[in-house]
Scaffold this motif. Structure first.
Motif, mmCIF file in Angstrom:
data_model
loop_
_atom_site.group_PDB
_atom_site.id
_atom_site.type_symbol
_atom_site.label_atom_id
_atom_site.label_comp_id
_atom_site.label_asym_id
_atom_site.label_seq_id
_atom_site.Cartn_x
_atom_site.Cartn_y
_atom_site.Cartn_z
ATOM 1 N N ARG A 198 0.831 -1.096 0.046
ATOM 2 C CA ARG A 198 -0.026 -0.044 0.178
ATOM 3 C C ARG A 198 0.674 1.209 0.016
ATOM 4 N N GLU A 199 2.018 1.354 0.948
ATOM 5 C CA GLU A 199 2.735 2.321 0.825
ATOM 6 C C GLU A 199 3.590 2.688 -0.255
ATOM 7 N N ILE A 200 3.937 1.613 -1.114
ATOM 8 C CA ILE A 200 4.643 1.652 -2.448
ATOM 9 C C ILE A 200 3.806 2.337 -3.526
ATOM 10 N N VAL A 201 2.541 1.845 -3.383
ATOM 11 C CA VAL A 201 1.541 2.215 -4.479
ATOM 12 C C VAL A 201 1.264 3.624 -4.290
ATOM 13 N N ASP A 202 1.118 3.967 -2.837
ATOM 14 C CA ASP A 202 0.679 5.469 -2.634
ATOM 15 C C ASP A 202 2.088 6.255 -2.989
ATOM 16 N N ASP A 203 3.253 5.797 -2.911
ATOM 17 C CA ASP A 203 4.630 6.752 -3.106
ATOM 18 C C ASP A 203 4.521 6.721 -4.924
ATOM 19 N N LEU A 204 4.277 5.724 -5.458
ATOM 20 C CA LEU A 204 4.219 5.717 -7.018
ATOM 21 C C LEU A 204 3.202 6.671 -7.449
ATOM 22 N N ARG A 205 2.001 6.775 -6.981
ATOM 23 C CA ARG A 205 0.958 7.662 -7.139
ATOM 24 C C ARG A 205 1.444 9.137 -7.266
ATOM 25 N N ASN A 206 2.290 9.288 -6.018
ATOM 26 C CA ASN A 206 2.500 10.631 -5.699
ATOM 27 C C ASN A 206 3.649 10.958 -6.621
ATOM 28 N N ALA A 207 4.548 10.221 -7.092
ATOM 29 C CA ALA A 207 5.468 10.417 -7.854
ATOM 30 C C ALA A 207 5.058 10.801 -9.434
ATOM 31 N N VAL A 208 4.056 10.056 -9.715
ATOM 32 C CA VAL A 208 3.392 10.187 -11.186
ATOM 33 C C VAL A 208 2.529 11.378 -11.315
ATOM 34 N N SER A 209 2.010 12.035 -10.183
ATOM 35 C CA SER A 209 1.125 13.222 -9.968
ATOM 36 C C SER A 209 1.955 14.454 -10.126
ATOM 37 N N ARG A 210 3.163 14.352 -9.641
ATOM 38 C CA ARG A 210 4.037 15.402 -9.569
ATOM 39 C C ARG A 210 4.260 16.178 -10.854
#
Length: 76
Positions: free
Chosen positions: A64-76
């Protein structure tokens, strides 16, 4: 080392989690076959060892943490 947007440590966590999931599924399928039940990808958590269940739930939390981090990286 980074794999795309995925850090090596996160990739290791994902590899470990996949191994844990596959092991749990295969153990369940062997148990089902021995009982004459059609195997599926479902796992009876109540039948898992406490330590295996704890490790699996921990890995899913990391996922869950990895998916959240990836989402944040993509939305930057």
């Amino acid at each position: 080392m980074v794999f795309g947007n995925l850090a090596e440590a996160d990739a290791e966590i994902l590899f470990t989690l996949q191994s844990q999931l596959m092991t749990a599924i295969l153990r369940q399928q062997l148990s089902d076959l021995a009982e004459g039940i059609r195997p599926s990808s479902r796992v009876a958590l109540k039948d898992m060892r406490r330590s295996d269940k704890k490790d699996l739930l921990s890995g899913l939390g990391h996922l869950r943490e990895i998916v959240d981090d990836l989402r944040n990286a993509v939305s930057r």
